[in-house]
Design a protein around this motif. Sequence first.
Motif: not given
Length: 266
Positions: A227-249
């Motif tokens: 549903s449209p609401r579920a799609r929006l919630e999925k997008i929000q969940y992916e944003r919350d789960m996304s992590k900044p990428v750093t090349l520092a070892g």
Amino acid sequence: MAILNSNPEVLLKKRKDADRKRIQRQEKLRLEKEKQKKKALVQKDKFLRAEKLAMKHKAAFIERKRMDNILKHENRQISQKKETDTKLLFVIRIPNTNKHLSIPEKARAVFQVLRLTEENMGVFVKATPTIMPVLKLVSPYIVVGKPSLASVRQLFQKRAEVPDSESETGFTKLDNNQIVEDKFGDDLGFICVEDLVHEIYSLGDNFKEVNQWIAPFKLVAPVQGWSPRARLEKIQYERDMSKPVTLAGHVSLEEIDIDKHIEELN
């Protein structure tokens, strides 16, 4: 009082019937795996635009660079590592939020070792100086944290499964103390599920044997539906789960409030 039929012919027929059913289940699983492989090959042959190929190439290059930097840093730190107090961690594999990045082979090999073959799977690990660098390699694809005793007990009560050759899936729910006693009663003296919970949470001497026997915990995706609401919630969940990428070892492994995450997925 019922009398058990001990006729050898009857027992032999039952045994043959059980073998036949087991072979049929194995054949069915084999055909399903072949079907999935063919589907994956078809998807790989899809036409890709030049800009999408460039983005995939750049994402793969950055990911390889990140993993190489971590490995170089950890190799330099081997001689300086000191034994520290170990602790219990619960590791959950999350969906890959970078749609342009295919998970590298090194990360896939780590997931095979950890038994995290699918998304939203979780396993217990003992945080040692050996395992921490391995978790850092797959840090963009996992969430990690120290679970409480209540969370460990909740996972065992709701999601724990153990191998079972007679089941169609190969696993059965761990909802019977007799299963524990049959497996560990004679050797380790465990007679109930609570004994396993205590052994895992306290990192007992038999932690590895118990942890390997328990199948990876299959958690439920927090957002489902189309549903449209579920799609929006999925997008929000992916944003919350996304992590900044750093090349520092030398980047450290970030831990979260895993109890809250378990509650959402359980």
